[in-house]
Motif scaffolding. Sequence first.
Motif, PDB file in Angstrom:
ATOM      1  N   PHE A  15       7.757   6.848   2.521  1.00  0.00           N
ATOM      2  CA  PHE A  15       8.214   5.530   0.757  1.00  0.00           C
ATOM      3  C   PHE A  15       6.407   5.098   0.081  1.00  0.00           C
ATOM      4  CE2 PHE A  15      10.684   4.560   5.056  1.00  0.00           C
ATOM      5  CZ  PHE A  15      11.843   4.972   5.471  1.00  0.00           C
ATOM      6  N   PRO A  16       7.755   5.228  -1.043  1.00  0.00           N
ATOM      7  CA  PRO A  16       6.810   5.229  -1.765  1.00  0.00           C
ATOM      8  C   PRO A  16       5.584   3.919  -2.121  1.00  0.00           C
ATOM      9  CG  PRO A  16       9.032   5.275  -3.007  1.00  0.00           C
ATOM     10  CD  PRO A  16       9.271   5.517  -1.402  1.00  0.00           C
ATOM     11  N   TRP A  17       6.372   3.028  -1.068  1.00  0.00           N
ATOM     12  CA  TRP A  17       5.675   2.158  -0.868  1.00  0.00           C
ATOM     13  C   TRP A  17       6.084   0.690   0.368  1.00  0.00           C
ATOM     14  CZ3 TRP A  17       1.500   1.138  -4.353  1.00  0.00           C
ATOM     15  CH2 TRP A  17       1.996   1.226  -5.671  1.00  0.00           C
ATOM     16  N   LYS A  18       4.195   0.968   1.412  1.00  0.00           N
ATOM     17  CA  LYS A  18       4.390  -0.411   2.360  1.00  0.00           C
ATOM     18  C   LYS A  18       5.538  -1.397   1.730  1.00  0.00           C
ATOM     19  CE  LYS A  18       1.348   2.015   5.214  1.00  0.00           C
ATOM     20  NZ  LYS A  18       0.386   2.333   6.028  1.00  0.00           N
ATOM     21  N   ILE A  24       1.080  -1.467  -0.050  1.00  0.00           N
ATOM     22  CA  ILE A  24       0.274  -0.084   0.072  1.00  0.00           C
ATOM     23  C   ILE A  24       0.654   1.473   0.074  1.00  0.00           C
ATOM     24  CG2 ILE A  24      -1.841   1.066   1.229  1.00  0.00           C
ATOM     25  CD1 ILE A  24      -2.263  -0.883   0.116  1.00  0.00           C
ATOM     26  N   GLU A  25       0.389   2.287  -0.358  1.00  0.00           N
ATOM     27  CA  GLU A  25       1.139   3.784  -0.748  1.00  0.00           C
ATOM     28  C   GLU A  25       1.771   3.685   0.999  1.00  0.00           C
ATOM     29  OE1 GLU A  25      -0.819   6.897  -2.185  1.00  0.00           O
ATOM     30  OE2 GLU A  25      -2.991   6.092  -1.304  1.00  0.00           O
ATOM     31  N   ASP A  26       2.592   4.602   0.634  1.00  0.00           N
ATOM     32  CA  ASP A  26       2.919   5.114   2.038  1.00  0.00           C
ATOM     33  C   ASP A  26       3.255   6.932   2.464  1.00  0.00           C
ATOM     34  OD1 ASP A  26       4.163   4.355   5.061  1.00  0.00           O
ATOM     35  OD2 ASP A  26       6.135   4.953   4.180  1.00  0.00           O
ATOM     36  N   ASP A  27       3.034   7.270   3.702  1.00  0.00           N
ATOM     37  CA  ASP A  27       3.443   8.807   3.007  1.00  0.00           C
ATOM     38  C   ASP A  27       5.168   8.594   3.119  1.00  0.00           C
ATOM     39  OD1 ASP A  27       0.435   9.194   3.697  1.00  0.00           O
ATOM     40  OD2 ASP A  27       1.370   9.434   5.855  1.00  0.00           O
TER      41      ASP A  27
END
Length: 147
Positions: free
Chosen positions: A87-90, A82-85
């Motif tokens: 990093f680009p992805w969790k 899932i998107e992350d604040d």
Amino acid sequence: RDEVALDRREKEQASEIAAWCVTYDTPADQPSPKGLLIHNSSNAPVFDVKVLSTYSKTKRDTPETQKPLTMSVLTPGDYAAIEDDKFPWKFPETQSRVEEKVHSRLRPVTNNPGWMVTGIAFVDSYGTSWLRDERGQLLRLEKEETP
């Protein structure tokens, strides 16, 4: 006939690797979260996985290229990132674990052509490099080729 059979055998594991965009339900005042589901239905891991994708909020918006999701190894199963604040992805986790965390089922994005996986590249357990493109075609890559 023998060439077709050989080609099919060489693609056997690679044909069982795929990725698609997913989201999940949130309150009406929040945007739909971006996610990727990475699927390995083979009996062996694949390596050096790179998932390329685009995102557009609506069908009419211009798609924006997203940062690639990379994984050193993809073991058999379904994994979601899932998107992350920050990093680009969790970090990818099993689909069921992600659904547990977000208290919602992941849904594939099927009606927005700008929000899609444009490629997934990987090395199969035999050391062959592959690319599945945005149309789902499986292409063998030469060692020096990268997506």
